[in-house]
Design a protein around this motif. Sequence first.
Motif, PDB file in Angstrom:
ATOM      1  N   GLY A   1     -45.896  49.909  34.291  1.00 25.23           N
ATOM      2  CA  GLY A   1     -47.082  50.338  35.044  1.00 25.23           C
ATOM      3  C   GLY A   1     -48.342  49.676  34.494  1.00 25.23           C
ATOM      4  N   LEU A   2     -49.327  49.566  35.361  1.00 26.52           N
ATOM      5  CA  LEU A   2     -50.591  48.900  35.010  1.00 26.52           C
ATOM      6  C   LEU A   2     -51.692  49.924  34.759  1.00 26.52           C
ATOM      7  CD1 LEU A   2     -52.522  46.264  35.202  1.00 26.52           C
ATOM      8  CD2 LEU A   2     -52.852  46.991  37.580  1.00 26.52           C
ATOM      9  N   PHE A   3     -52.374  49.812  33.616  1.00 30.02           N
ATOM     10  CA  PHE A   3     -53.608  50.579  33.410  1.00 30.02           C
ATOM     11  C   PHE A   3     -54.732  49.565  33.453  1.00 30.02           C
ATOM     12  CE2 PHE A   3     -54.496  55.003  31.758  1.00 30.02           C
ATOM     13  CZ  PHE A   3     -55.849  54.980  32.048  1.00 30.02           C
ATOM     14  N   ALA A   4     -55.675  49.705  34.375  1.00 26.78           N
ATOM     15  CA  ALA A   4     -56.753  48.714  34.487  1.00 26.78           C
ATOM     16  C   ALA A   4     -58.079  49.409  34.742  1.00 26.78           C
ATOM     17  CB  ALA A   4     -56.450  47.730  35.615  1.00 26.78           C
ATOM     18  N   VAL A   5     -59.079  49.046  33.947  1.00 28.64           N
ATOM     19  CA  VAL A   5     -60.405  49.665  34.084  1.00 28.64           C
ATOM     20  C   VAL A   5     -61.488  48.600  34.143  1.00 28.64           C
ATOM     21  CG1 VAL A   5     -59.760  51.777  32.867  1.00 28.64           C
ATOM     22  CG2 VAL A   5     -60.725  49.868  31.563  1.00 28.64           C
TER      23      VAL A   5
ATOM     24  N   ALA B   1     -46.569  63.764  37.906  1.00 27.03           N
ATOM     25  CA  ALA B   1     -45.504  63.833  36.903  1.00 27.03           C
ATOM     26  C   ALA B   1     -45.628  62.679  35.912  1.00 27.03           C
ATOM     27  CB  ALA B   1     -44.142  63.770  37.600  1.00 27.03           C
ATOM     28  N   ASP B   2     -45.238  62.940  34.661  1.00 31.89           N
ATOM     29  CA  ASP B   2     -45.254  61.875  33.656  1.00 31.89           C
ATOM     30  C   ASP B   2     -44.363  60.734  34.140  1.00 31.89           C
ATOM     31  OD1 ASP B   2     -46.873  63.504  32.198  1.00 31.89           O
ATOM     32  OD2 ASP B   2     -45.428  63.891  30.585  1.00 31.89           O
ATOM     33  N   GLY B   3     -44.820  59.521  33.922  1.00 34.29           N
ATOM     34  CA  GLY B   3     -44.031  58.336  34.269  1.00 34.29           C
ATOM     35  C   GLY B   3     -43.925  58.060  35.760  1.00 34.29           C
ATOM     36  N   SER B   4     -44.770  58.705  36.562  1.00 35.03           N
ATOM     37  CA  SER B   4     -44.577  58.595  38.018  1.00 35.03           C
ATOM     38  C   SER B   4     -45.458  57.547  38.713  1.00 35.03           C
ATOM     39  CB  SER B   4     -44.849  59.956  38.676  1.00 35.03           C
ATOM     40  OG  SER B   4     -46.218  60.288  38.548  1.00 35.03           O
ATOM     41  N   LEU B   5     -46.404  56.967  37.984  1.00 38.35           N
ATOM     42  CA  LEU B   5     -47.360  56.075  38.655  1.00 38.35           C
ATOM     43  C   LEU B   5     -47.172  54.611  38.253  1.00 38.35           C
ATOM     44  CD1 LEU B   5     -50.553  58.298  38.207  1.00 38.35           C
ATOM     45  CD2 LEU B   5     -49.179  58.029  40.292  1.00 38.35           C
ATOM     46  N   SER B   6     -47.321  53.716  39.221  1.00 40.66           N
ATOM     47  CA  SER B   6     -47.225  52.279  38.932  1.00 40.66           C
ATOM     48  C   SER B   6     -48.567  51.682  38.534  1.00 40.66           C
ATOM     49  CB  SER B   6     -46.732  51.522  40.168  1.00 40.66           C
ATOM     50  OG  SER B   6     -45.434  51.919  40.487  1.00 40.66           O
ATOM     51  N   ALA B   7     -49.634  52.417  38.796  1.00 35.31           N
ATOM     52  CA  ALA B   7     -50.943  51.921  38.348  1.00 35.31           C
ATOM     53  C   ALA B   7     -51.930  53.076  38.207  1.00 35.31           C
ATOM     54  CB  ALA B   7     -51.508  50.895  39.332  1.00 35.31           C
ATOM     55  N   VAL B   8     -52.697  53.022  37.128  1.00 30.36           N
ATOM     56  CA  VAL B   8     -53.861  53.901  36.953  1.00 30.36           C
ATOM     57  C   VAL B   8     -55.075  52.983  36.898  1.00 30.36           C
ATOM     58  CG1 VAL B   8     -55.031  55.594  35.507  1.00 30.36           C
ATOM     59  CG2 VAL B   8     -52.528  55.647  35.679  1.00 30.36           C
ATOM     60  N   LEU B   9     -55.985  53.189  37.840  1.00 27.92           N
ATOM     61  CA  LEU B   9     -57.147  52.308  37.972  1.00 27.92           C
ATOM     62  C   LEU B   9     -58.413  53.135  37.837  1.00 27.92           C
ATOM     63  CD1 LEU B   9     -55.882  50.587  41.242  1.00 27.92           C
ATOM     64  CD2 LEU B   9     -55.503  49.812  38.878  1.00 27.92           C
ATOM     65  N   SER B  10     -59.467  52.522  37.299  1.00 27.66           N
ATOM     66  CA  SER B  10     -60.726  53.265  37.251  1.00 27.66           C
ATOM     67  C   SER B  10     -61.922  52.355  37.023  1.00 27.66           C
ATOM     68  CB  SER B  10     -60.677  54.306  36.124  1.00 27.66           C
ATOM     69  OG  SER B  10     -61.856  55.082  36.146  1.00 27.66           O
ATOM     70  N   ASN B  11     -62.986  52.674  37.716  1.00 30.68           N
ATOM     71  CA  ASN B  11     -64.305  52.119  37.407  1.00 30.68           C
ATOM     72  C   ASN B  11     -65.169  53.325  37.052  1.00 30.68           C
ATOM     73  OD1 ASN B  11     -66.765  50.847  37.228  1.00 30.68           O
ATOM     74  ND2 ASN B  11     -67.054  50.696  39.455  1.00 30.68           N
ATOM     75  N   PRO B  12     -65.038  53.792  35.794  1.00 33.15           N
ATOM     76  CA  PRO B  12     -65.738  55.028  35.423  1.00 33.15           C
ATOM     77  C   PRO B  12     -67.209  54.739  35.113  1.00 33.15           C
ATOM     78  CG  PRO B  12     -64.645  54.150  33.504  1.00 33.15           C
ATOM     79  CD  PRO B  12     -64.338  53.195  34.640  1.00 33.15           C
ATOM     80  N   PRO B  13     -67.998  55.789  34.917  1.00 30.28           N
ATOM     81  CA  PRO B  13     -69.370  55.560  34.438  1.00 30.28           C
ATOM     82  C   PRO B  13     -69.284  54.930  33.049  1.00 30.28           C
ATOM     83  CG  PRO B  13     -69.023  57.849  35.137  1.00 30.28           C
ATOM     84  CD  PRO B  13     -67.677  57.204  35.053  1.00 30.28           C
TER      85      PRO B  13
ATOM     86  N   ARG C   1     -65.260  42.047  32.059  1.00 29.81           N
ATOM     87  CA  ARG C   1     -65.459  43.031  33.140  1.00 29.81           C
ATOM     88  C   ARG C   1     -64.261  43.948  33.362  1.00 29.81           C
ATOM     89  NH1 ARG C   1     -69.888  44.774  33.999  1.00 29.81           N
ATOM     90  NH2 ARG C   1     -70.717  42.684  34.187  1.00 29.81           N
ATOM     91  N   ILE C   2     -63.062  43.474  32.987  1.00 24.97           N
ATOM     92  CA  ILE C   2     -61.880  44.314  33.198  1.00 24.97           C
ATOM     93  C   ILE C   2     -61.026  44.300  31.933  1.00 24.97           C
ATOM     94  CG2 ILE C   2     -59.712  44.525  34.513  1.00 24.97           C
ATOM     95  CD1 ILE C   2     -61.190  43.047  36.798  1.00 24.97           C
ATOM     96  N   VAL C   3     -60.513  45.455  31.572  1.00 21.97           N
ATOM     97  CA  VAL C   3     -59.479  45.504  30.532  1.00 21.97           C
ATOM     98  C   VAL C   3     -58.237  46.100  31.186  1.00 21.97           C
ATOM     99  CG1 VAL C   3     -58.774  46.461  28.309  1.00 21.97           C
ATOM    100  CG2 VAL C   3     -61.154  45.770  28.652  1.00 21.97           C
ATOM    101  N   PHE C   4     -57.094  45.430  30.964  1.00 26.39           N
ATOM    102  CA  PHE C   4     -55.864  45.985  31.533  1.00 26.39           C
ATOM    103  C   PHE C   4     -54.711  45.838  30.558  1.00 26.39           C
ATOM    104  CE2 PHE C   4     -53.006  42.470  32.534  1.00 26.39           C
ATOM    105  CZ  PHE C   4     -53.843  41.345  32.545  1.00 26.39           C
ATOM    106  N   ALA C   5     -53.654  46.593  30.826  1.00 29.88           N
ATOM    107  CA  ALA C   5     -52.426  46.484  30.029  1.00 29.88           C
ATOM    108  C   ALA C   5     -51.256  46.916  30.887  1.00 29.88           C
ATOM    109  CB  ALA C   5     -52.512  47.368  28.797  1.00 29.88           C
ATOM    110  N   ILE C   6     -50.107  46.359  30.584  1.00 30.76           N
ATOM    111  CA  ILE C   6     -48.869  46.787  31.245  1.00 30.76           C
ATOM    112  C   ILE C   6     -48.107  47.650  30.236  1.00 30.76           C
ATOM    113  CG2 ILE C   6     -46.730  46.024  32.379  1.00 30.76           C
ATOM    114  CD1 ILE C   6     -49.150  44.851  33.789  1.00 30.76           C
ATOM    115  N   LYS C   7     -47.743  48.832  30.636  1.00 31.14           N
ATOM    116  CA  LYS C   7     -47.032  49.731  29.717  1.00 31.14           C
ATOM    117  C   LYS C   7     -45.621  49.206  29.436  1.00 31.14           C
ATOM    118  CE  LYS C   7     -45.987  54.649  29.206  1.00 31.14           C
ATOM    119  NZ  LYS C   7     -46.264  55.981  29.765  1.00 31.14           N
ATOM    120  N   GLN C   8     -45.267  49.161  28.157  1.00 30.83           N
ATOM    121  CA  GLN C   8     -43.943  48.630  27.770  1.00 30.83           C
ATOM    122  C   GLN C   8     -42.907  49.750  27.710  1.00 30.83           C
ATOM    123  OE1 GLN C   8     -43.496  45.215  27.371  1.00 30.83           O
ATOM    124  NE2 GLN C   8     -45.576  45.270  28.210  1.00 30.83           N
TER     125      GLN C   8
END
Length: 276
Positions: free
Chosen positions: A233-237, A174-186, A269-276
Amino acid sequence: MVIRQAVSLLAKLLSDAGTADADFDARQIISEVSGKKLPFEELSDEQYALCLDMAKRRAKGEPLQYILGSWDFYGRTFSVGEGVLIPRPETEQLCALAIEHLKKTGGKAIDLCSGSGCIAVTVALETGLFVSGIELSDKAYGYFVRNISRNNANSLVEAINADIFDEAVISRFADGSLSAVLSNPPYICSADMKTLQREVQHEPRLALFGGEDGLDYYKRMLPLWVKKLSVNGLFAVEIGEEQGAAVEEIFRSVSLSPVTVKDYSGHDRIVFAIKQ
Ligand code: GLN
């Protein structure tokens, strides 16, 4: 044969083949086969033959981690082998950042392009929070599932075998349901794919290649998954060392204010942001 002698024979075989850490690799192979006996204890003929086979594979450039069948990450052991990206120490930093954040916020997290599951399993076990992980490759997904059981994380980690860009899986969250989205993509670009280290060439192209400029996954992932984050929430890659500015720009394009973090070698090595 006494272990000490086996080490020197195998180390010679490996160094003659140009293997960088010949002595270390010889010891790792022998301790895997012998069950960590002491240097003056005997290795049976069968055990030595097995070690020799493994050393020959290593001499041909196969990664030590695949030959051993497991590798440590953030203090736990993960099964690895052909078809799955080997967990890297740089990625432990992404986990540390996520763990620190999630301990404050609570809630659920997701790990996109999970591979072995090292991020999902680590973050779940360190925080006690529920983490879903999505992995496209059947082979890698097999390792992910095994690593959840191996680390007793069945109640905290959900492995999903799907494409992170598939609406059917995206809509499960669901939209707005996660406290973190993490990824080490290709994230490796076309030019760098041509000059990969011999060992890395054994790792799956699907886990490495991020398109012409290496940024394909970030460009497609951010707009789709940023919606799933809750406020705070945190988006970190994880990123390639030359991608900091470009990935920050992609974060800004979805109204996130990015911060770039360097790894212990001093590379972005990492880029992150906290959603406002
Ligand atoms: N860190 C890996 C490497 O440099 C790349 C992994 C990835 O693309 N996420 O070999």
